[in-house]
Scaffold this active site. Sequence first.
Site, mmCIF file in Angstrom:
data_model
loop_
_atom_site.group_PDB
_atom_site.id
_atom_site.type_symbol
_atom_site.label_atom_id
_atom_site.label_comp_id
_atom_site.label_asym_id
_atom_site.label_seq_id
_atom_site.Cartn_x
_atom_site.Cartn_y
_atom_site.Cartn_z
ATOM 1 C CB ALA A 72 -0.934 -0.001 1.199
ATOM 2 C CB THR A 73 4.133 2.170 1.487
ATOM 3 O OG1 THR A 73 3.740 1.960 2.846
ATOM 4 C CG2 THR A 73 5.081 3.357 1.422
ATOM 5 C CG ASN A 140 -2.758 2.812 11.251
ATOM 6 O OD1 ASN A 140 -3.192 3.911 10.896
ATOM 7 N ND2 ASN A 140 -1.555 2.677 11.787
ATOM 8 C CD GLN A 168 -5.350 -1.704 9.483
ATOM 9 O OE1 GLN A 168 -5.928 -2.690 9.904
ATOM 10 N NE2 GLN A 168 -4.025 -1.596 9.502
ATOM 11 C CB SER A 185 -1.577 -3.774 2.249
ATOM 12 O OG SER A 185 -0.444 -4.556 2.557
ATOM 13 N N GLY A 186 -1.967 -6.704 0.665
ATOM 14 C CA GLY A 186 -2.284 -8.115 0.779
ATOM 15 C C GLY A 186 -2.225 -8.641 2.195
ATOM 16 C CG HIS A 187 0.921 -7.452 5.178
ATOM 17 N ND1 HIS A 187 1.102 -7.185 6.509
ATOM 18 C CD2 HIS A 187 1.239 -6.316 4.518
ATOM 19 C CE1 HIS A 187 1.526 -5.924 6.654
ATOM 20 N NE2 HIS A 187 1.614 -5.386 5.459
ATOM 21 C CB THR A 223 9.635 -9.601 -13.124
ATOM 22 O OG1 THR A 223 10.491 -9.320 -14.228
ATOM 23 C CG2 THR A 223 8.992 -10.969 -13.304
ATOM 24 C CB CYS A 305 4.738 2.240 10.957
ATOM 25 S SG CYS A 305 3.982 1.139 9.752
#
Length: 359
Positions: A72-73, A140, A168, A185-187, A223, A305
Amino acid sequence: MIYLDYQATTPLAPEAREAMLPWLGGPEGVGFANPHSPHRPGRGAAAIVEVAREQVAALLPPGGRVVFTSGATEAINLALFGSGVSRLAVSAIEHAAVLDTAGVIDPGVAILPVDAEGLVDPAAAIPETTGIVAVMQVNNEIGTVQPVDALAEAAHRAGALFLCDAVQGAGKIAPPAGADFIAISGHKLYGPKGIGALWIRDGIDLKPLIHGGGQEQGLRSGTLSPALCAGFGAAAALAARRMEEDAAHVETLWARAREVLSRWTLNGSAEHRWHGNLNLRLDGLDVARLMSDLRDVAFSAGSACASGSGRPSHVLKALGLSDRQAKSSIRLGFGRYTELREIGDACARIDAAAAAQGV
Protein backbone atom coordinates in the site's frame (compact mmCIF):
# COMPACT_ATOMS: atom_id res chain seq x y z
CA MET A 1 1.59 -17.08 22.06
CA ILE A 2 -1.73 -15.26 21.73
CA TYR A 3 -1.56 -12.95 18.72
CA LEU A 4 -3.52 -9.69 19.08
CA ASP A 5 -1.85 -7.43 16.54
CA TYR A 6 -4.03 -7.86 13.44
CA GLN A 7 -3.63 -4.19 12.45
CA ALA A 8 0.12 -4.74 12.03
CA THR A 9 -0.36 -7.88 9.93
CA THR A 10 -2.80 -10.76 9.65
CA PRO A 11 -2.00 -14.47 9.57
CA LEU A 12 -1.69 -15.94 6.09
CA ALA A 13 -4.91 -17.75 5.19
CA PRO A 14 -4.33 -21.45 4.42
CA GLU A 15 -6.24 -20.95 1.17
CA ALA A 16 -3.84 -18.16 0.16
CA ARG A 17 -0.83 -20.33 0.96
CA GLU A 18 -2.22 -23.19 -1.15
CA ALA A 19 -2.84 -20.83 -4.05
CA MET A 20 0.77 -19.66 -3.91
CA LEU A 21 2.54 -23.02 -3.78
CA PRO A 22 2.23 -24.02 -7.48
CA TRP A 23 3.71 -20.66 -8.52
CA LEU A 24 6.76 -20.77 -6.28
CA GLY A 25 8.15 -23.24 -8.78
CA GLY A 26 11.26 -25.35 -8.88
CA PRO A 27 13.56 -26.98 -11.41
CA GLU A 28 11.11 -29.86 -11.88
CA GLY A 29 8.20 -27.62 -12.91
CA VAL A 30 7.35 -24.42 -14.77
CA GLY A 31 5.53 -22.51 -12.04
CA PHE A 32 8.53 -20.21 -11.78
CA ALA A 33 7.95 -18.76 -15.29
CA ASN A 34 8.09 -15.02 -15.91
CA PRO A 35 4.51 -13.79 -16.50
CA HIS A 36 5.81 -11.31 -19.06
CA SER A 37 7.33 -14.01 -21.27
CA PRO A 38 5.47 -15.01 -24.46
CA HIS A 39 5.99 -18.79 -24.22
CA ARG A 40 3.41 -21.21 -22.83
CA PRO A 41 4.70 -21.27 -19.21
CA GLY A 42 4.87 -17.49 -19.26
CA ARG A 43 1.31 -17.24 -20.58
CA GLY A 44 0.19 -19.58 -17.81
CA ALA A 45 1.81 -17.37 -15.19
CA ALA A 46 0.26 -14.29 -16.80
CA ALA A 47 -3.15 -15.94 -16.68
CA ILE A 48 -2.95 -16.53 -12.94
CA VAL A 49 -1.95 -12.88 -12.46
CA GLU A 50 -5.08 -11.77 -14.32
CA VAL A 51 -7.26 -14.13 -12.27
CA ALA A 52 -5.82 -12.54 -9.15
CA ARG A 53 -6.41 -9.06 -10.55
CA GLU A 54 -10.09 -9.90 -11.01
CA GLN A 55 -10.32 -11.34 -7.50
CA VAL A 56 -8.81 -8.21 -5.96
CA ALA A 57 -10.95 -5.94 -8.16
CA ALA A 58 -14.07 -7.68 -6.85
CA LEU A 59 -13.38 -6.13 -3.43
CA LEU A 60 -13.29 -2.63 -4.96
CA PRO A 61 -15.85 -0.43 -6.74
CA PRO A 62 -16.77 -0.98 -10.40
CA GLY A 63 -15.45 1.49 -12.95
CA GLY A 64 -11.76 1.28 -12.17
CA ARG A 65 -8.59 -0.73 -12.77
CA VAL A 66 -6.22 -2.53 -10.42
CA VAL A 67 -2.45 -2.03 -10.60
CA PHE A 68 -0.36 -4.41 -8.52
CA THR A 69 2.36 -2.85 -6.36
CA SER A 70 4.75 -4.01 -3.65
CA GLY A 71 2.29 -2.84 -1.00
CA ALA A 72 0.00 0.00 0.00
CA THR A 73 2.87 2.42 0.63
CA GLU A 74 3.97 2.14 -2.99
CA ALA A 75 0.35 2.41 -4.11
CA ILE A 76 -0.05 5.65 -2.16
CA ASN A 77 3.19 7.03 -3.59
CA LEU A 78 2.07 6.11 -7.11
CA ALA A 79 -1.23 7.95 -6.65
CA LEU A 80 0.26 11.07 -5.06
CA PHE A 81 3.39 11.47 -7.16
CA GLY A 82 1.85 10.04 -10.33
CA SER A 83 -1.03 12.50 -10.27
CA GLY A 84 1.34 15.43 -10.63
CA VAL A 85 -0.54 17.54 -8.07
CA SER A 86 1.32 20.01 -5.87
CA ARG A 87 -1.29 20.89 -3.22
CA LEU A 88 -2.66 18.31 -0.82
CA ALA A 89 -5.06 18.05 2.11
CA VAL A 90 -4.88 15.01 4.41
CA SER A 91 -6.44 14.04 7.71
CA ALA A 92 -4.49 14.51 10.94
CA ILE A 93 -4.61 10.75 11.67
CA GLU A 94 -3.34 9.35 8.38
CA HIS A 95 -0.72 6.61 8.29
CA ALA A 96 2.86 7.79 7.76
CA ALA A 97 2.65 6.44 4.21
CA VAL A 98 0.28 9.31 3.44
CA LEU A 99 1.49 11.98 5.88
CA ASP A 100 5.18 11.71 5.03
CA THR A 101 4.64 11.36 1.29
CA ALA A 102 2.27 14.32 1.25
CA GLY A 103 4.83 16.38 3.16
CA VAL A 104 7.48 15.70 0.53
CA ILE A 105 5.17 16.80 -2.29
CA ASP A 106 3.62 19.74 -0.45
CA PRO A 107 5.56 21.04 2.58
CA GLY A 108 2.52 23.20 3.35
CA VAL A 109 0.09 20.30 3.20
CA ALA A 110 -3.28 21.16 4.75
CA ILE A 111 -4.17 19.01 7.77
CA LEU A 112 -7.85 18.21 8.23
CA PRO A 113 -8.57 17.90 11.97
CA VAL A 114 -10.54 15.16 13.69
CA ASP A 115 -12.92 15.41 16.61
CA ALA A 116 -12.54 13.67 19.97
CA GLU A 117 -13.90 10.46 18.45
CA GLY A 118 -11.33 10.51 15.68
CA LEU A 119 -13.67 11.51 12.85
CA VAL A 120 -13.12 14.03 10.06
CA ASP A 121 -16.01 16.43 9.48
CA PRO A 122 -17.08 16.33 5.79
CA ALA A 123 -17.76 20.07 6.12
CA ALA A 124 -14.10 20.77 6.98
CA ALA A 125 -12.64 23.51 4.81
CA ILE A 126 -10.55 22.30 1.88
CA PRO A 127 -8.11 24.99 0.72
CA GLU A 128 -8.44 26.30 -2.82
CA THR A 129 -6.13 24.74 -5.44
CA THR A 130 -6.01 21.45 -3.50
CA GLY A 131 -5.35 18.70 -6.00
CA ILE A 132 -5.91 15.60 -3.83
CA VAL A 133 -7.66 15.04 -0.52
CA ALA A 134 -6.54 11.90 1.33
CA VAL A 135 -8.51 10.33 4.17
CA MET A 136 -8.18 6.71 5.26
CA GLN A 137 -11.23 4.46 5.52
CA VAL A 138 -10.38 2.70 8.81
CA ASN A 139 -7.69 4.09 11.08
CA ASN A 140 -4.92 1.62 11.83
CA GLU A 141 -4.44 2.78 15.43
CA ILE A 142 -7.94 3.43 16.75
CA GLY A 143 -10.17 1.69 14.19
CA THR A 144 -12.47 4.64 13.48
CA VAL A 145 -14.39 4.35 10.21
CA GLN A 146 -14.45 7.67 8.39
CA PRO A 147 -17.42 9.00 6.36
CA VAL A 148 -15.32 8.52 3.23
CA ASP A 149 -18.15 8.79 0.70
CA ALA A 150 -19.21 12.18 2.10
CA LEU A 151 -15.56 13.25 2.23
CA ALA A 152 -15.07 12.20 -1.40
CA GLU A 153 -18.08 14.30 -2.41
CA ALA A 154 -16.64 17.29 -0.53
CA ALA A 155 -13.29 16.83 -2.28
CA HIS A 156 -14.95 16.70 -5.68
CA ARG A 157 -16.98 19.84 -4.96
CA ALA A 158 -13.68 21.56 -4.16
CA GLY A 159 -12.25 20.39 -7.51
CA ALA A 160 -9.93 17.81 -5.95
CA LEU A 161 -9.45 14.08 -6.39
CA PHE A 162 -9.93 11.75 -3.43
CA LEU A 163 -7.40 9.14 -2.28
CA CYS A 164 -8.47 6.54 0.27
CA ASP A 165 -6.08 4.32 2.17
CA ALA A 166 -8.39 1.33 2.59
CA VAL A 167 -5.72 -1.01 3.98
CA GLN A 168 -7.59 -1.75 7.20
CA GLY A 169 -11.05 -1.88 5.62
CA ALA A 170 -10.52 -3.90 2.44
CA GLY A 171 -12.20 -7.29 2.67
CA LYS A 172 -13.93 -6.31 5.92
CA ILE A 173 -16.39 -3.55 4.99
CA ALA A 174 -17.80 -2.06 1.79
CA PRO A 175 -15.24 -0.16 -0.33
CA PRO A 176 -15.19 3.66 -0.58
CA ALA A 177 -17.41 4.05 -3.64
CA GLY A 178 -16.65 7.73 -4.24
CA ALA A 179 -12.86 7.51 -4.20
CA ASP A 180 -10.66 8.18 -7.23
CA PHE A 181 -7.74 6.14 -5.83
CA ILE A 182 -7.85 3.28 -3.33
CA ALA A 183 -4.72 1.72 -1.81
CA ILE A 184 -4.82 -1.76 -0.27
CA SER A 185 -2.32 -4.32 1.03
CA GLY A 186 -2.28 -8.11 0.78
CA HIS A 187 -1.00 -8.88 4.25
CA LYS A 188 -3.75 -6.91 6.00
CA LEU A 189 -6.47 -9.21 4.62
CA TYR A 190 -4.86 -12.61 5.27
CA GLY A 191 -2.70 -12.57 2.15
CA PRO A 192 1.09 -12.48 1.69
CA LYS A 193 3.42 -9.60 2.45
CA GLY A 194 5.19 -7.84 -0.41
CA ILE A 195 2.14 -7.15 -2.56
CA GLY A 196 -0.58 -4.53 -2.64
CA ALA A 197 -2.66 -2.69 -5.19
CA LEU A 198 -3.78 0.73 -6.32
CA TRP A 199 -7.31 1.01 -7.69
CA ILE A 200 -7.59 3.88 -10.17
CA ARG A 201 -10.95 5.23 -11.31
CA ASP A 202 -11.50 5.01 -15.08
CA GLY A 203 -10.53 8.17 -16.93
CA ILE A 204 -7.74 9.18 -14.55
CA ASP A 205 -4.20 9.12 -15.91
CA LEU A 206 -1.06 8.76 -13.82
CA LYS A 207 2.63 9.04 -14.52
CA PRO A 208 4.74 6.01 -13.58
CA LEU A 209 6.61 6.00 -10.31
CA ILE A 210 8.96 3.16 -11.32
CA HIS A 211 10.40 3.20 -14.84
CA GLY A 212 11.80 0.30 -16.78
CA GLY A 213 10.10 -2.38 -18.84
CA GLY A 214 6.63 -0.86 -18.85
CA GLN A 215 4.88 -3.66 -16.94
CA GLU A 216 1.61 -3.13 -15.06
CA GLN A 217 -0.06 -0.93 -17.66
CA GLY A 218 3.07 1.19 -17.96
CA LEU A 219 2.75 2.40 -14.37
CA ARG A 220 4.88 -0.02 -12.40
CA SER A 221 7.84 -1.57 -14.18
CA GLY A 222 9.29 -4.79 -12.85
CA THR A 223 8.57 -8.50 -13.02
CA LEU A 224 5.45 -9.48 -11.12
CA SER A 225 5.45 -12.45 -8.76
CA PRO A 226 2.69 -14.88 -9.82
CA ALA A 227 2.91 -16.51 -6.39
CA LEU A 228 2.28 -13.25 -4.52
CA CYS A 229 -0.49 -12.29 -6.93
CA ALA A 230 -2.13 -15.71 -6.55
CA GLY A 231 -1.99 -15.51 -2.76
CA PHE A 232 -3.36 -11.96 -2.75
CA GLY A 233 -6.16 -12.93 -5.11
CA ALA A 234 -7.11 -16.02 -3.11
CA ALA A 235 -7.14 -14.00 0.12
CA ALA A 236 -9.34 -11.34 -1.50
CA ALA A 237 -11.78 -13.93 -2.83
CA LEU A 238 -11.95 -15.61 0.58
CA ALA A 239 -12.53 -12.27 2.31
CA ALA A 240 -15.41 -11.51 -0.06
CA ARG A 241 -17.04 -14.86 0.68
CA ARG A 242 -16.52 -14.62 4.44
CA MET A 243 -17.17 -10.90 4.99
CA GLU A 244 -20.37 -11.33 7.00
CA GLU A 245 -19.06 -14.37 8.89
CA ASP A 246 -15.80 -12.63 9.76
CA ALA A 247 -17.64 -9.49 10.90
CA ALA A 248 -19.95 -11.49 13.16
CA HIS A 249 -16.97 -13.30 14.72
CA VAL A 250 -15.20 -9.99 15.35
CA GLU A 251 -18.30 -8.60 17.08
CA THR A 252 -18.29 -11.59 19.44
CA LEU A 253 -14.61 -11.08 20.21
CA TRP A 254 -15.13 -7.34 20.74
CA ALA A 255 -17.96 -7.93 23.20
CA ARG A 256 -15.85 -10.37 25.21
CA ALA A 257 -12.83 -8.05 25.29
CA ARG A 258 -14.92 -5.06 26.37
CA GLU A 259 -16.52 -7.17 29.10
CA VAL A 260 -13.16 -8.19 30.58
CA LEU A 261 -11.55 -4.76 30.15
CA SER A 262 -14.62 -2.80 31.27
CA ARG A 263 -12.63 -0.41 33.50
CA TRP A 264 -10.40 0.71 30.62
CA THR A 265 -11.25 3.86 28.60
CA LEU A 266 -11.88 3.42 24.88
CA ASN A 267 -9.93 5.68 22.53
CA GLY A 268 -11.91 6.73 19.47
CA SER A 269 -15.53 6.25 18.50
CA ALA A 270 -17.32 3.13 19.75
CA GLU A 271 -20.01 3.41 17.08
CA HIS A 272 -18.15 4.44 13.93
CA ARG A 273 -15.45 1.82 14.22
CA TRP A 274 -14.17 -1.53 12.98
CA HIS A 275 -14.56 -3.68 16.07
CA GLY A 276 -11.49 -5.77 15.32
CA ASN A 277 -9.47 -2.83 16.67
CA LEU A 278 -9.60 -2.08 20.38
CA ASN A 279 -7.52 0.90 21.52
CA LEU A 280 -7.74 1.44 25.29
CA ARG A 281 -6.03 3.38 28.03
CA LEU A 282 -5.54 3.30 31.76
CA ASP A 283 -4.13 6.57 33.05
CA GLY A 284 -0.77 5.98 34.70
CA LEU A 285 -0.15 2.66 32.98
CA ASP A 286 3.47 1.82 32.13
CA VAL A 287 2.91 0.20 28.74
CA ALA A 288 6.54 -0.87 28.28
CA ARG A 289 6.41 -2.74 31.59
CA LEU A 290 3.05 -4.26 30.66
CA MET A 291 4.44 -5.61 27.40
CA SER A 292 7.52 -6.94 29.18
CA ASP A 293 5.34 -8.74 31.74
CA LEU A 294 3.21 -10.32 29.00
CA ARG A 295 5.76 -11.60 26.52
CA ASP A 296 3.47 -14.38 25.31
CA VAL A 297 0.68 -11.96 24.32
CA ALA A 298 1.41 -10.04 21.13
CA PHE A 299 -0.21 -6.60 21.20
CA SER A 300 0.86 -3.06 20.43
CA ALA A 301 1.46 0.27 22.07
CA GLY A 302 0.44 1.92 18.80
CA SER A 303 1.01 1.29 15.12
CA ALA A 304 3.74 -1.19 14.22
CA CYS A 305 5.39 1.51 12.12
CA ALA A 306 5.74 3.88 15.10
CA SER A 307 6.42 1.39 17.90
CA GLY A 308 9.73 2.02 19.63
CA SER A 309 9.95 5.65 18.53
CA GLY A 310 9.30 6.89 22.06
CA ARG A 311 6.97 9.55 20.70
CA PRO A 312 3.31 9.68 21.72
CA SER A 313 0.94 8.59 18.97
CA HIS A 314 0.05 11.43 16.59
CA VAL A 315 -3.35 9.78 16.19
CA LEU A 316 -4.15 9.84 19.91
CA LYS A 317 -2.78 13.37 20.21
CA ALA A 318 -5.12 14.45 17.41
CA LEU A 319 -8.06 13.25 19.53
CA GLY A 320 -7.01 15.70 22.23
CA LEU A 321 -5.26 13.22 24.54
CA SER A 322 -2.28 14.40 26.56
CA ASP A 323 1.16 12.87 26.03
CA ARG A 324 0.69 10.95 29.28
CA GLN A 325 -2.69 9.55 28.21
CA ALA A 326 -1.37 8.60 24.77
CA LYS A 327 1.55 6.75 26.34
CA SER A 328 -0.84 4.90 28.66
CA SER A 329 -2.72 3.35 25.73
CA ILE A 330 -2.56 -0.08 24.12
CA ARG A 331 -3.98 -1.51 20.89
CA LEU A 332 -5.47 -4.98 20.63
CA GLY A 333 -6.19 -6.33 17.15
CA PHE A 334 -8.08 -9.54 16.43
CA GLY A 335 -9.90 -11.24 13.61
CA ARG A 336 -10.73 -14.41 11.72
CA TYR A 337 -8.33 -16.78 13.45
CA THR A 338 -8.65 -15.41 16.99
CA GLU A 339 -10.49 -17.76 19.34
CA LEU A 340 -12.97 -16.51 21.92
CA ARG A 341 -11.04 -18.39 24.61
CA GLU A 342 -7.84 -16.57 23.57
CA ILE A 343 -9.34 -13.09 23.74
CA GLY A 344 -10.82 -13.73 27.17
CA ASP A 345 -7.59 -15.18 28.53
CA ALA A 346 -5.37 -12.45 27.07
CA CYS A 347 -7.56 -9.59 28.26
CA ALA A 348 -7.77 -11.05 31.77
CA ARG A 349 -4.01 -11.29 31.92
CA ILE A 350 -3.58 -7.75 30.57
CA ASP A 351 -5.96 -6.39 33.20
CA ALA A 352 -4.27 -8.32 35.98
CA ALA A 353 -0.82 -7.13 34.92
CA ALA A 354 -2.06 -3.55 34.84
CA ALA A 355 -3.59 -3.95 38.30
CA ALA A 356 -0.25 -5.22 39.57
CA GLN A 357 1.17 -1.82 38.63
CA GLY A 358 -1.38 -0.20 40.89
CA VAL A 359 -3.48 1.29 38.09
